[in-house]
Write a protein that holds these residues in place. Structure first.
Motif, short mmCIF file in Angstrom:
data_model
loop_
_atom_site.label_atom_id
_atom_site.label_comp_id
_atom_site.label_asym_id
_atom_site.label_seq_id
_atom_site.Cartn_x
_atom_site.Cartn_y
_atom_site.Cartn_z
N CYS A 1 -1.62 3.94 1.86
CA CYS A 1 -0.80 4.52 1.32
C CYS A 1 -0.73 5.10 -0.25
O CYS A 1 -0.15 5.95 -0.75
CB CYS A 1 0.48 3.84 1.47
SG CYS A 1 1.12 3.84 3.36
N CYS B 1 -1.23 -1.97 0.59
CA CYS B 1 -1.54 -0.96 1.32
C CYS B 1 -2.54 0.28 0.80
O CYS B 1 -1.98 1.29 0.10
CB CYS B 1 -0.72 -0.43 2.18
SG CYS B 1 -1.18 0.95 3.47
N HIS C 1 5.20 -2.38 -0.04
CA HIS C 1 4.27 -2.06 0.85
C HIS C 1 3.09 -1.63 0.26
O HIS C 1 2.18 -2.01 0.54
CB HIS C 1 4.85 -1.00 1.82
CG HIS C 1 3.91 -0.54 2.89
ND1 HIS C 1 3.67 -1.07 3.94
CD2 HIS C 1 3.08 0.55 2.76
CE1 HIS C 1 2.56 -0.34 4.73
NE2 HIS C 1 2.33 0.49 3.80
N HIS D 1 3.50 2.29 8.43
CA HIS D 1 3.52 2.97 7.02
C HIS D 1 4.62 3.68 6.76
O HIS D 1 5.40 4.31 7.82
CB HIS D 1 2.27 3.61 6.72
CG HIS D 1 0.85 2.88 7.10
ND1 HIS D 1 0.16 2.22 6.09
CD2 HIS D 1 0.05 2.87 8.27
CE1 HIS D 1 -1.00 1.64 6.70
NE2 HIS D 1 -0.87 2.07 8.10
N PRO D 2 5.25 3.69 5.61
CA PRO D 2 6.31 4.74 5.40
C PRO D 2 5.91 6.39 5.61
O PRO D 2 4.43 6.48 5.57
CB PRO D 2 6.30 4.56 3.71
CG PRO D 2 5.58 3.26 3.25
CD PRO D 2 4.50 3.24 4.32
ZN LIG Z 1 0.89 1.93 4.17
#
Ligand SMILES: [Zn+2]
Length: 210
Positions: A37, A34, A30, A5-6
């Motif tokens: 996130c 997700c 992303h 993940h970021p």
């Molecule tokens: Zn993520």
């Protein structure tokens, strides 16, 4: 199964509007897949970007979160919107962006460029690399953000599959290689200037114009 993940720092920068346009698009891509996130982004937005060290409140962009959410809603354009470029085979945040044709560099990989009308200088590219092939070797003059769209690749630190987002900073000396079970397509952007090296870099750099 998303395993990369970021960073929280990146999500905080997105929430506060201080992430560059190219990385912002990669991270928004992303986020579209997700929920974890998206939840973290909302928590950062709730604290108004206060987690950014030393950033005075008047530098924060209050509409950054709204813009990020708007990208997540790109699948439902308003009826009066201009005719838009739709990419039904790509994540919704990429709808509306012009994406150039695939260009081959040797026999090892292909790339295409995304144009961001609001940030024409942003360097966002899509890479397609064949099974078992190394990703182009390059140096970073800033953090590079890579979102895996299809396929997977690996480096000494792990394996990265569709849905994963990878941040690589200048200190990381790595040589990612696409896994043997199929080609890999990635969306990539860098803050600052991407310095490609090696023969692939010498070929592609003039073509990309960076
Ligand atoms: Zn993520």
């Amino acid at each position: 199964m998303i395993t990369h993940h970021p960073s929280d720092f990146t999500l905080a920068r997105l929430a506060s509007g201080t992430l560059g346009a190219g990385p912002e698009l990669v991270v928004a891509t992303h986020l579209s897949g997700c929920p974890q996130c998206r939840g973290r982004l909302r928590s950062f937005e709730a604290v108004g970007g206060a987690m950014l060290d030393g950033a005075p409140p008047n530098r924060l962009s209050p509409d950054a979160f709204a813009r990020a959410l708007k990208r997540l809603d790109e699948a439902d354009p308003p009826a009066e919107a201009q005719p838009r470029v739709l990419h039904p085979d790509l994540p919704p945040p990429l709808n509306g962006y012009e994406i150039g044709p695939w260009r081959a560099v040797g026999r090892r990989f292909r790339w295409r460029r995304l144009t961001l009308p609001e940030s024409p200088d942003a360097n966002v590219i899509m890479l397609k690399v064949g099974a078992g092939q190394p990703l182009p070797r390059h140096g970073h003059s800033g953090t590079e953000y890579t979102q895996v769209l299809t396929g997977s690749f690996s480096d000494s630190l792990g394996r990265y599959r569709a849905g994963d987002c990878i941040e690589m900073d200048e200190e990381v000396n790595h040589q990612p290689v696409v896994d043997q079970d199929g080609e890999c397509v990635c969306l990539a952007a860098v803050e600052g200037r991407l310095r490609l090296s090696g023969w692939i870099g010498r070929l592609i750099q003039p073509l990309i114009g960076i």
